[in-house]
Motif scaffolding. Structure first.
Motif, short mmCIF file in Angstrom:
data_model
loop_
_atom_site.label_atom_id
_atom_site.label_comp_id
_atom_site.label_asym_id
_atom_site.label_seq_id
_atom_site.Cartn_x
_atom_site.Cartn_y
_atom_site.Cartn_z
N LEU A 153 0.82 -1.21 0.00
CA LEU A 153 0.00 0.00 0.00
C LEU A 153 0.85 1.26 0.00
O LEU A 153 0.54 2.23 -0.70
N LEU A 154 1.93 1.26 0.78
CA LEU A 154 2.71 2.49 0.94
C LEU A 154 3.56 2.84 -0.28
O LEU A 154 3.72 4.01 -0.61
N ILE A 155 4.15 1.84 -0.92
CA ILE A 155 5.07 2.13 -2.03
C ILE A 155 4.41 2.93 -3.14
O ILE A 155 4.96 3.97 -3.56
N PRO A 156 3.24 2.54 -3.67
CA PRO A 156 2.64 3.35 -4.73
C PRO A 156 2.28 4.76 -4.27
O PRO A 156 2.22 5.68 -5.09
N CYS A 157 2.04 4.94 -2.96
CA CYS A 157 1.62 6.25 -2.45
C CYS A 157 2.78 7.20 -2.19
O CYS A 157 2.56 8.39 -1.94
N HIS A 158 4.01 6.70 -2.23
CA HIS A 158 5.15 7.53 -1.84
C HIS A 158 6.20 7.67 -2.94
O HIS A 158 7.35 8.02 -2.66
N GLN A 159 5.81 7.44 -4.17
CA GLN A 159 6.77 7.49 -5.27
C GLN A 159 7.35 8.87 -5.50
O GLN A 159 8.41 9.01 -6.12
N GLN A 160 6.68 9.92 -5.01
CA GLN A 160 7.18 11.28 -5.20
C GLN A 160 8.24 11.66 -4.18
O GLN A 160 8.88 12.70 -4.29
N LYS A 161 8.42 10.82 -3.16
CA LYS A 161 9.44 11.09 -2.16
C LYS A 161 10.79 10.54 -2.63
O LYS A 161 10.85 9.76 -3.58
N GLU A 162 11.86 10.94 -1.96
CA GLU A 162 13.19 10.42 -2.28
C GLU A 162 13.58 9.34 -1.27
O GLU A 162 13.69 8.16 -1.62
#
Length: 273
Positions: A153-162
């Protein structure tokens, strides 16, 4: 298990609550929320003894769930957060070989159950294991619950982070993205602030990234006046404490804590809803 936070949802007639549970080696979190609009109404967080065996942890979970008078919920979702997980690009994924891939990384682990999930919007799969005794403890209590791994769940939601780091009681979760592409998703144990800094710095070194040139986003149980924060600031000049999504409401008592304390749980609620 010891209660670290216990914020009860408001008991309101006719209000329909939903429940999200994140279950890991060192903590169990329960989040009650309502939909349309999405609002986080209450949360319980329990911390378990470090290095508990699967059997002991499963027994502790059963005792906890039997003893607690959990507020009513209409539906439930369980997010497992154990470290035996592996993200596999689609071109390398083969269901027949997935068990062998986990064995290669983590060793053979009898008494575990294996699951596979396709990552939303990505050509990749998450294969992972959950100790059978723990999976049974939750499925017996939440028999109609949906189930995922938190990373799915988290990976697709945080792609804009580094570089994204969640600080738990005795381990951290690191997600590293480079030009929007996932490079690493892994849990690391820690005992001291230096351990956390080492894992983050080593992650950057292994991927040839200058830690001073990227933004480190922190979530979870870290205070900006803590030794841990000071240790990280020695190496990472651009640190951001994660804020809550603007389209999610939270109960007033939750607002009394720093937003990043529970932001990773609220991210899971947002992604699962």
């Amino acid at each position: 298990m010891k209660a670290a936070f216990k914020i009860l949802p408001e008991l309101s007639t006719g209000k329909e609550y939903h429940l999200l549970v994140e279950a890991g080696r060192d903590s169990i979190s329960l989040v009650w929320y309502s939909r349309a609009p999405l609002k986080v109404e209450g949360l319980f967080i329990y911390q378990s003894a470090k290095n508990s065996s699967d059997t002991t942890l499963a027994e502790d979970i059963q005792k906890l769930l039997a003893a607690e008078q959990l507020p009513h919920y209409h539906s439930s979702v369980i997010c497992y957060n154990f470290k035996e997980t592996l993200i596999v690009p689609g071109k390398y994924y083969n269901n027949d070989n997935s068990a062998a891939m986990l064995d290669c990384i983590y060793g053979e682990m009898p008494g575990n159950r294996q699951f596979t999930e396709k990552l939303e919007g990505m050509d990749a799969y998450n294969i992972y294991r959950v100790p059978a005794a723990i999976q049974e403890a939750f499925s017996n209590r939440f028999f109609a619950a949906g189930a995922f791994h938190s990373n799915s769940l988290l990976i697709p939601c945080h792609q804009q982070k580094e570089l994204y780091c969640i600080v738990y009681n005795s381990y951290i979760k690191i997600l590293l993205f480079k030009e929007g592409k996932l490079q690493l998703a892994q849990l690391f144990d820690y005992n001291t602030p230096s351990d956390v800094a080492y894992h983050l710095l080593n992650t950057c070194a292994q991927h040839h990234i200058d830690p001073a040139a990227l933004t480190l986003t922190l979530s979870g149980f870290i205070d900006q006046q803590s030794n841990l924060y000071e240790e990280l600031y020695r190496y990472f000049l651009n640190i951001t404490m994660e804020e809550l999504p603007q389209d999610v409401e939270v109960a007033d008592e939750i607002k009394t804590y720093p937003e990043h304390f529970f932001s990773f749980l609220i991210d899971l609620v947002t992604c699962a809803s």
